[in-house]
Scaffold this motif. Structure first.
Motif, PDB file in Angstrom:
ATOM      1  N   MET A   1      -1.505   5.339   9.932  1.00 29.34           N
ATOM      2  CA  MET A   1      -1.993   4.629  11.117  1.00 29.34           C
ATOM      3  C   MET A   1      -3.469   4.940  11.308  1.00 29.34           C
ATOM      4  SD  MET A   1      -0.490   5.005  14.934  1.00 29.34           S
ATOM      5  CE  MET A   1      -1.292   4.245  16.316  1.00 29.34           C
ATOM      6  N   GLU A   2      -4.287   3.887  11.429  1.00 29.80           N
ATOM      7  CA  GLU A   2      -5.721   4.070  11.499  1.00 29.80           C
ATOM      8  C   GLU A   2      -6.108   4.883  12.730  1.00 29.80           C
ATOM      9  OE1 GLU A   2      -7.729   0.467  10.707  1.00 29.80           O
ATOM     10  OE2 GLU A   2      -9.598   1.257  11.491  1.00 29.80           O
ATOM     11  N   GLY A   3      -7.039   5.792  12.560  1.00 28.05           N
ATOM     12  CA  GLY A   3      -7.516   6.567  13.692  1.00 28.05           C
ATOM     13  C   GLY A   3      -6.534   7.617  14.152  1.00 28.05           C
ATOM     14  N   ARG A   4      -5.482   7.741  13.423  1.00 27.67           N
ATOM     15  CA  ARG A   4      -4.423   8.644  13.829  1.00 27.67           C
ATOM     16  C   ARG A   4      -4.834  10.086  13.529  1.00 27.67           C
ATOM     17  NH1 ARG A   4       0.813   8.662  14.368  1.00 27.67           N
ATOM     18  NH2 ARG A   4       1.921  10.422  13.510  1.00 27.67           N
ATOM     19  N   ARG A   5      -4.524  10.979  14.462  1.00 34.06           N
ATOM     20  CA  ARG A   5      -4.824  12.383  14.242  1.00 34.06           C
ATOM     21  C   ARG A   5      -3.596  13.040  13.620  1.00 34.06           C
ATOM     22  NH1 ARG A   5      -4.441  16.991  17.380  1.00 34.06           N
ATOM     23  NH2 ARG A   5      -3.652  15.810  19.148  1.00 34.06           N
ATOM     24  N   MET A   6      -3.737  13.422  12.380  1.00 31.48           N
ATOM     25  CA  MET A   6      -2.587  13.989  11.683  1.00 31.48           C
ATOM     26  C   MET A   6      -2.564  15.500  11.901  1.00 31.48           C
ATOM     27  SD  MET A   6      -0.962  11.507  10.304  1.00 31.48           S
ATOM     28  CE  MET A   6       0.022  12.172   8.979  1.00 31.48           C
ATOM     29  N   ALA A   7      -1.874  15.905  12.925  1.00 33.64           N
ATOM     30  CA  ALA A   7      -1.794  17.333  13.195  1.00 33.64           C
ATOM     31  C   ALA A   7      -1.032  18.013  12.072  1.00 33.64           C
ATOM     32  CB  ALA A   7      -1.083  17.558  14.523  1.00 33.64           C
ATOM     33  N   ALA A   8      -1.498  19.188  11.706  1.00 33.53           N
ATOM     34  CA  ALA A   8      -0.840  19.908  10.625  1.00 33.53           C
ATOM     35  C   ALA A   8       0.436  20.566  11.121  1.00 33.53           C
ATOM     36  CB  ALA A   8      -1.780  20.953  10.065  1.00 33.53           C
ATOM     37  N   THR A   9       0.513  20.757  12.427  1.00 34.70           N
ATOM     38  CA  THR A   9       1.656  21.474  12.967  1.00 34.70           C
ATOM     39  C   THR A   9       2.832  20.538  13.199  1.00 34.70           C
ATOM     40  OG1 THR A   9       0.650  21.177  15.103  1.00 34.70           O
ATOM     41  CG2 THR A   9       0.355  23.310  14.049  1.00 34.70           C
ATOM     42  N   LEU A  10       3.941  21.149  13.524  1.00 34.36           N
ATOM     43  CA  LEU A  10       5.163  20.392  13.761  1.00 34.36           C
ATOM     44  C   LEU A  10       5.186  19.832  15.183  1.00 34.36           C
ATOM     45  CD1 LEU A  10       7.542  23.079  12.278  1.00 34.36           C
ATOM     46  CD2 LEU A  10       6.987  20.876  11.211  1.00 34.36           C
ATOM     47  N   ALA A  11       5.913  18.732  15.355  1.00 36.17           N
ATOM     48  CA  ALA A  11       6.218  18.234  16.698  1.00 36.17           C
ATOM     49  C   ALA A  11       7.724  18.400  16.911  1.00 36.17           C
ATOM     50  CB  ALA A  11       5.820  16.774  16.832  1.00 36.17           C
ATOM     51  N   LEU A  12       8.101  18.613  18.152  1.00 36.57           N
ATOM     52  CA  LEU A  12       9.525  18.713  18.471  1.00 36.57           C
ATOM     53  C   LEU A  12      10.018  17.348  18.929  1.00 36.57           C
ATOM     54  CD1 LEU A  12      12.131  20.352  19.003  1.00 36.57           C
ATOM     55  CD2 LEU A  12      11.236  20.844  21.292  1.00 36.57           C
ATOM     56  N   GLY A  13      11.033  16.827  18.244  1.00 31.21           N
ATOM     57  CA  GLY A  13      11.639  15.564  18.643  1.00 31.21           C
ATOM     58  C   GLY A  13      12.971  15.820  19.325  1.00 31.21           C
ATOM     59  N   ILE A  14      13.201  15.104  20.409  1.00 32.77           N
ATOM     60  CA  ILE A  14      14.462  15.236  21.147  1.00 32.77           C
ATOM     61  C   ILE A  14      15.007  13.828  21.362  1.00 32.77           C
ATOM     62  CG2 ILE A  14      15.564  16.064  23.263  1.00 32.77           C
ATOM     63  CD1 ILE A  14      13.201  17.964  23.660  1.00 32.77           C
ATOM     64  N   ASP A  15      16.255  13.615  20.978  1.00 33.48           N
ATOM     65  CA  ASP A  15      16.884  12.303  21.157  1.00 33.48           C
ATOM     66  C   ASP A  15      18.070  12.483  22.097  1.00 33.48           C
ATOM     67  OD1 ASP A  15      17.821   9.741  20.976  1.00 33.48           O
ATOM     68  OD2 ASP A  15      18.405   9.861  18.862  1.00 33.48           O
ATOM     69  N   VAL A  16      17.922  11.955  23.307  1.00 31.33           N
ATOM     70  CA  VAL A  16      18.975  12.106  24.312  1.00 31.33           C
ATOM     71  C   VAL A  16      19.898  10.895  24.235  1.00 31.33           C
ATOM     72  CG1 VAL A  16      19.465  12.557  26.740  1.00 31.33           C
ATOM     73  CG2 VAL A  16      17.252  13.228  25.784  1.00 31.33           C
ATOM     74  N   GLY A  17      21.150  11.112  23.886  1.00 27.63           N
ATOM     75  CA  GLY A  17      22.113  10.015  23.810  1.00 27.63           C
ATOM     76  C   GLY A  17      23.054  10.042  25.001  1.00 27.63           C
ATOM     77  N   GLY A  18      24.082   9.220  24.930  1.00 30.23           N
ATOM     78  CA  GLY A  18      25.023   9.160  26.042  1.00 30.23           C
ATOM     79  C   GLY A  18      25.968  10.347  26.088  1.00 30.23           C
TER      80      GLY A  18
END
Ligand code: ZN
Length: 300
Positions: A1-18
């Motif tokens: 993605m253009e202009g995107r800042r590619m952080a070297a570190t991890l991101a935490l993803g959380i998916d809240v379902g039903g």
């Protein structure tokens, strides 16, 4: 993605379902680590408390700069609000602020269908091109990424394919309208049609698929009917959005048995002379798509 800042570190993803919450660490390449799925405890504030408690254990162990949360309902990402997630008892909830305060990290909310579409666009079946994701499970959800942007729509309702009004005056839907696509082309639809056909006691669309695969004629007819409705909606999306192909996700959408019937139903519908035929491709990220997309959007 253009202009995107590619952080070297991890991101935490959380998916809240039903019924469950998935947590996972997501790298800049979409790879996941330490994915955990927890059964949902309670509703309302209890869910927020659970999110905070589990997220804290992840953040204590890993270098994480951003937290992305996928929610089963419309969100206002700019304001950090969950507009409504009725199964969780959330309405106009300032979830991003509450998590930011509790966790000390940047937090971005996403609708779960939008997050999954983004994940498939970045790292999965729609890599590098416009992506229309149709997730078929109990209902139908999904999202679209066109020209490199998630199609949010007013109140983040873009991608609510399940409520395409497919049948005038048709079956009542949970949304309050009638004739919505998901009432005819989802796991719920497989169950509804099986009960109509032979008074089946099944509560699981997958069982109907399995019976059809094992040669049960009535089950095969049900699968053909539901696949036809699914193909009908897909051709509408194809005509509206003109994607290269439509990514089929969700528990049932990824099932090769259903996908085969849908391909046949699409072929039977023929093609408009000036349009490309709608084709489908299976989603690649499976149940991880929501948390991967939420984390990646948070880092963008
Ligand atoms: Zn509906």
């Amino acid at each position: 993605m253009e202009g995107r800042r590619m952080a070297a570190t991890l991101a935490l993803g959380i998916d809240v379902g039903g019924t469950r919450i998935a947590f996972g660490l997501v790298g800049p390449d979409g790879s996941t680590r330490a994915v955990e799925v927890h059964a949902l405890i309670g509703r309302g504030d209890a869910v927020v408390d659970q999110l905070v408690a589990v997220a804290r254990t992840r953040l204590a162990l890993h270098d994480v700069t951003h937290v992305g949360v996928a929610v089963p309902g419309p969100v206002d990402a700019t304001a950090g609000l969950v507009l409504s997630a009725l199964t969780l008892g959330w309405r106009e909830l300032p979830l991003a602020d509450r998590l930011r305060t509790a966790l000390g990290r940047d937090v971005l909310l996403s609708n779960d269908g939008h997050a999954a579409a983004w994940a498939e666009h970045r790292f999965g079946a729609g890599r590098g091109r416009d992506t229309v994701l149709v997730s078929v499970g109990t209902g139908i959800g999904g999202g679209a990424v066109l020209a490199g942007r998630v199609v949010e729509g007013h109140r983040a309702l873009g991608g609510g394919w399940g409520h395409l009004p497919l049948v005038a005056g048709g079956r009542a839907c949970t949304c309050g309208a009638a004739g919505c696509w998901e009432q005819y082309a989802s796991g719920t639809a497989l169950i509804t049609e099986a009960r109509r056909s032979w008074n089946a006691r099944t509560t699981c669309g997958e069982q109907v698929l399995a019976a059809a695969e094992n040669g049960d004629r009535r089950a095969a007819e049900v699968v053909t009917t539901v696949s036809g409705h699914l193909a009908h909606g897909l051709t509408i999306l194809g005509a509206c959005l003109g994607p290269h192909e439509i990514v089929l996700g969700g528990e049932l959408g990824c099932d090769p048995r259903l996908a085969r019937h849908v391909r046949h139903a699409l072929a039977d519908r023929g093609t408009h002379p000036t349009r490309t035929a709608v084709t489908t491709t299976p989603a690649e990220l499976g149940t991880r798509a929501g948390l991967v997309g939420a984390a990646d959007l948070a880092r963008a």
